[in-house]
Scaffold this motif. Structure first.
Motif, PDB file in Angstrom:
ATOM      1  N   PRO A 241      34.463  -1.872 -38.263  1.00  0.00           N
ATOM      2  CA  PRO A 241      33.355  -0.951 -38.040  1.00  0.00           C
ATOM      3  C   PRO A 241      32.604  -1.277 -36.762  1.00  0.00           C
ATOM      4  N   GLU A 242      32.325  -0.269 -35.962  1.00  0.00           N
ATOM      5  CA  GLU A 242      31.661  -0.446 -34.669  1.00  0.00           C
ATOM      6  C   GLU A 242      30.339  -1.181 -34.803  1.00  0.00           C
ATOM      7  N   ASP A 243      29.579  -0.860 -35.833  1.00  0.00           N
ATOM      8  CA  ASP A 243      28.231  -1.424 -35.976  1.00  0.00           C
ATOM      9  C   ASP A 243      28.219  -2.810 -36.603  1.00  0.00           C
ATOM     10  N   LYS A 244      29.409  -3.345 -36.913  1.00  0.00           N
ATOM     11  CA  LYS A 244      29.465  -4.660 -37.545  1.00  0.00           C
ATOM     12  C   LYS A 244      30.124  -5.716 -36.656  1.00  0.00           C
ATOM     13  N   VAL A 245      30.317  -5.397 -35.381  1.00  0.00           N
ATOM     14  CA  VAL A 245      30.972  -6.321 -34.456  1.00  0.00           C
ATOM     15  C   VAL A 245      30.186  -6.381 -33.154  1.00  0.00           C
ATOM     16  N   SER A 246      30.016  -7.590 -32.627  1.00  0.00           N
ATOM     17  CA  SER A 246      29.384  -7.745 -31.314  1.00  0.00           C
ATOM     18  C   SER A 246      29.907  -9.010 -30.649  1.00  0.00           C
ATOM     19  N   SER A 247      29.589  -9.163 -29.358  1.00  0.00           N
ATOM     20  CA  SER A 247      30.038 -10.317 -28.582  1.00  0.00           C
ATOM     21  C   SER A 247      28.834 -11.045 -27.998  1.00  0.00           C
ATOM     22  N   SER A 248      29.000 -12.354 -27.791  1.00  0.00           N
ATOM     23  CA  SER A 248      27.935 -13.164 -27.206  1.00  0.00           C
ATOM     24  C   SER A 248      28.554 -14.331 -26.456  1.00  0.00           C
ATOM     25  N   PHE A 249      27.688 -15.153 -25.830  1.00  0.00           N
ATOM     26  CA  PHE A 249      28.163 -16.241 -24.976  1.00  0.00           C
ATOM     27  C   PHE A 249      27.403 -17.526 -25.295  1.00  0.00           C
ATOM     28  N   GLN A 250      28.138 -18.620 -25.393  1.00  0.00           N
ATOM     29  CA  GLN A 250      27.581 -19.910 -25.794  1.00  0.00           C
ATOM     30  C   GLN A 250      27.699 -20.941 -24.670  1.00  0.00           C
ATOM     31  N   SER A 251      27.132 -22.115 -24.887  1.00  0.00           N
ATOM     32  CA  SER A 251      27.323 -23.299 -24.037  1.00  0.00           C
ATOM     33  C   SER A 251      26.784 -23.141 -22.619  1.00  0.00           C
ATOM     34  N   ARG A 252      25.585 -22.643 -22.479  1.00  0.00           N
ATOM     35  CA  ARG A 252      24.996 -22.490 -21.142  1.00  0.00           C
ATOM     36  C   ARG A 252      24.248 -23.747 -20.728  1.00  0.00           C
ATOM     37  N   LEU A 253      24.003 -23.870 -19.418  1.00  0.00           N
ATOM     38  CA  LEU A 253      23.163 -24.927 -18.872  1.00  0.00           C
ATOM     39  C   LEU A 253      21.844 -24.315 -18.415  1.00  0.00           C
ATOM     40  N   ALA A 254      20.783 -25.085 -18.477  1.00  0.00           N
ATOM     41  CA  ALA A 254      19.467 -24.590 -18.081  1.00  0.00           C
ATOM     42  C   ALA A 254      19.378 -24.438 -16.564  1.00  0.00           C
ATOM     43  N   GLY A 255      18.518 -23.521 -16.132  1.00  0.00           N
ATOM     44  CA  GLY A 255      18.222 -23.401 -14.714  1.00  0.00           C
ATOM     45  C   GLY A 255      18.906 -22.259 -14.006  1.00  0.00           C
ATOM     46  N   ASP A 256      19.898 -21.622 -14.639  1.00  0.00           N
ATOM     47  CA  ASP A 256      20.626 -20.518 -14.025  1.00  0.00           C
ATOM     48  C   ASP A 256      20.779 -19.379 -15.026  1.00  0.00           C
ATOM     49  N   PRO A 257      20.851 -18.130 -14.544  1.00  0.00           N
ATOM     50  CA  PRO A 257      21.191 -17.033 -15.463  1.00  0.00           C
ATOM     51  C   PRO A 257      22.669 -17.095 -15.816  1.00  0.00           C
ATOM     52  N   TRP A 258      22.963 -17.151 -17.090  1.00  0.00           N
ATOM     53  CA  TRP A 258      24.332 -17.134 -17.584  1.00  0.00           C
ATOM     54  C   TRP A 258      24.582 -15.807 -18.284  1.00  0.00           C
ATOM     55  N   LEU A 259      25.838 -15.538 -18.587  1.00  0.00           N
ATOM     56  CA  LEU A 259      26.170 -14.291 -19.258  1.00  0.00           C
ATOM     57  C   LEU A 259      25.407 -14.160 -20.571  1.00  0.00           C
ATOM     58  N   LYS A 260      24.936 -12.975 -20.840  1.00  0.00           N
ATOM     59  CA  LYS A 260      24.157 -12.689 -22.044  1.00  0.00           C
ATOM     60  C   LYS A 260      24.877 -11.610 -22.855  1.00  0.00           C
ATOM     61  N   PRO A 261      24.543 -11.482 -24.146  1.00  0.00           N
ATOM     62  CA  PRO A 261      23.508 -12.215 -24.895  1.00  0.00           C
ATOM     63  C   PRO A 261      23.961 -13.625 -25.262  1.00  0.00           C
ATOM     64  N   TYR A 262      22.978 -14.515 -25.422  1.00  0.00           N
ATOM     65  CA  TYR A 262      23.270 -15.894 -25.786  1.00  0.00           C
ATOM     66  C   TYR A 262      23.542 -15.990 -27.288  1.00  0.00           C
ATOM     67  N   THR A 263      24.552 -16.768 -27.640  1.00  0.00           N
ATOM     68  CA  THR A 263      24.962 -16.871 -29.043  1.00  0.00           C
ATOM     69  C   THR A 263      23.838 -17.360 -29.950  1.00  0.00           C
ATOM     70  N   ASP A 264      23.098 -18.397 -29.528  1.00  0.00           N
ATOM     71  CA  ASP A 264      22.049 -18.912 -30.416  1.00  0.00           C
ATOM     72  C   ASP A 264      20.949 -17.879 -30.625  1.00  0.00           C
ATOM     73  N   TYR A 265      20.658 -17.065 -29.618  1.00  0.00           N
ATOM     74  CA  TYR A 265      19.690 -15.982 -29.801  1.00  0.00           C
ATOM     75  C   TYR A 265      20.225 -14.933 -30.776  1.00  0.00           C
ATOM     76  N   GLU A 266      21.531 -14.694 -30.711  1.00  0.00           N
ATOM     77  CA  GLU A 266      22.143 -13.707 -31.598  1.00  0.00           C
ATOM     78  C   GLU A 266      22.108 -14.163 -33.057  1.00  0.00           C
ATOM     79  N   PHE A 267      22.270 -15.457 -33.299  1.00  0.00           N
ATOM     80  CA  PHE A 267      22.159 -15.957 -34.668  1.00  0.00           C
ATOM     81  C   PHE A 267      20.807 -15.566 -35.260  1.00  0.00           C
ATOM     82  N   LYS A 268      19.767 -15.788 -34.494  1.00  0.00           N
ATOM     83  CA  LYS A 268      18.417 -15.477 -34.965  1.00  0.00           C
ATOM     84  C   LYS A 268      18.218 -13.983 -35.109  1.00  0.00           C
ATOM     85  N   ARG A 269      18.641 -13.214 -34.103  1.00  0.00           N
ATOM     86  CA  ARG A 269      18.444 -11.760 -34.140  1.00  0.00           C
ATOM     87  C   ARG A 269      19.171 -11.126 -35.317  1.00  0.00           C
ATOM     88  N   LEU A 270      20.428 -11.502 -35.514  1.00  0.00           N
ATOM     89  CA  LEU A 270      21.204 -10.906 -36.594  1.00  0.00           C
ATOM     90  C   LEU A 270      20.613 -11.217 -37.961  1.00  0.00           C
TER      91      LEU A 270
END
Length: 343
Positions: A241-270
């Protein structure tokens, strides 16, 4: 004579600060991992990061270490051994960082009379800090130490139909007894600038939500496009189902913009949006490792449950599954017989 070199990331020799430190030094000093001038890498890595990171990383490695050794190394060796059973060509294993190097792998093949090598970076997607650094290192070592060897590289296989079928089957098996509210495809993160640096056109990749949908030669080396392609192809294969699947990105380093959304933020949001039962898959890796076993299977579960989730599973990587082994052996044998590589 033809042969095969499988290459994975690598691992410290033990989960101790003494062994983690040189491993991290080699890894983080790679100009395709931290793509800063060498003087700045020296300052960041040896002057700052290595002052505290080895101890912290050693604790993380200790949590996932097996009696046989590093999970990534053990799983890679099992995969190599099984693939060897499926082909008559010599198959060696090398690591980009740490012990069991690419040079050792090529030396093993040379000792068996190999002069034509199929290099297999064990990464489905193209990224500077994974696929590209393996290829560059192998070609450098080959030119310097084994000039008689011809090295041919297996392309990134993120959208190969046979690979998608194997990946989808592994996910379906993982979901068999789990009534999920959501499936999160968590991919290893990279800095946004890596996307732009990998763009041969120098203008297509804008990371604006649209450029990945517009066909371009840039997609051949665009990690972001490729991971989203993988998610979409698996969704289609499994009719998710389209509404039950999404993608995210993990393992970033501080100080730079990395690909989003961040996995740890997605855990909280979901969790906060009422997605109480979460399944997580990590398709940027074919072998379970620190980033999947500790960061996702352990820490991720804790973060999701603390945010209000109730049930959580991490679906293992392909590792040494029989269908994945059979597919790799098939690709190798096809190359041996016809020179053709998977697309």
């Amino acid at each position: 004579m033809k042969g095969v070199l499988l290459v994975n990331l690598g691992s410290p020799d033990s989960p101790t600060p003494k062994d983690v430190r040189p491993y991290l030094d080699e890894f983080l000093m790679d100009e395709r991992v931290i793509d800063a001038p060498k003087w700045l890498r020296n300052l960041l890595v040896r002057g700052i990061i290595l002052q505290t990171r080895p101890k912290k990383s050693a604790k993380a490695y200790a949590k996932i270490w097996w009696d046989e050794g590093s999970p990534l190394i053990v799983l890679s060796e099992r995969f190599r051994d099984k693939v060897q059973e499926g082909t008559k060509l010599p198959v060696a294993l090398g690591m980009r960082y740490g012990s069991g190097s690419i040079e050792e792998g090529l030396e093993s093949l040379k000792s068996q009379g190999v002069t034509e090598v199929l290099l297999v970076p064990l990464y489905p997607h193209y990224a500077m800090s994974s696929y590209e650094t393996v290829v560059v290192k192998a070609l450098e070592v080959g030119a310097a130490k084994f000039p008689e060897m011809e090295i041919i590289t297996l392309p990134a296989f993120y959208k190969n139909p046979e690979y998608i079928k194997v990946l989808s089957e592994s996910i379906a098996e993982g979901l068999k007894d789990f009534e999920y509210d959501h499936i999160l495809f968590s991919y290893h993160g990279i800095p946004e600038r890596h996307i732009r640096k990998s763009d041969p056109t120098r203008f297509h990749c804008k990371i604006d939500g649209q450029c990945c949908k517009v066909n371009s030669v840039a997609h051949n080396t665009c990690y972001r496009h490729q991971v989203y392609d993988t998610t979409e192809l698996v969704k289609k294969e499994l009719n998710l189902p389209e509404d039950k699947v999404s993608s995210s990105f993990q393992s970033r380093l501080a100080g730079d913009p990395w690909l989003k959304p961040y996995t740890d933020y997605e855990f909280k949001r979901l969790a906060e949006e009422g997605k109480k039962r979460l399944a997580v898959i990590t398709p940027a890796f074919v072998s379970d490792c620190l980033e999947t076993l500790e960061e996702i299977a352990m820490e991720g579960k804790e973060e999701f449950l603390e945010a209000g989730g109730t049930d959580y599973i991490h679906i293992p990587c392909l590792n040494d599954r029989e269908d994945w082994v059979a597919l790799m052996a098939k690709w190798i044998n096809t190359w041996a017989e016809t020179e053709a590589l998977p697309v």
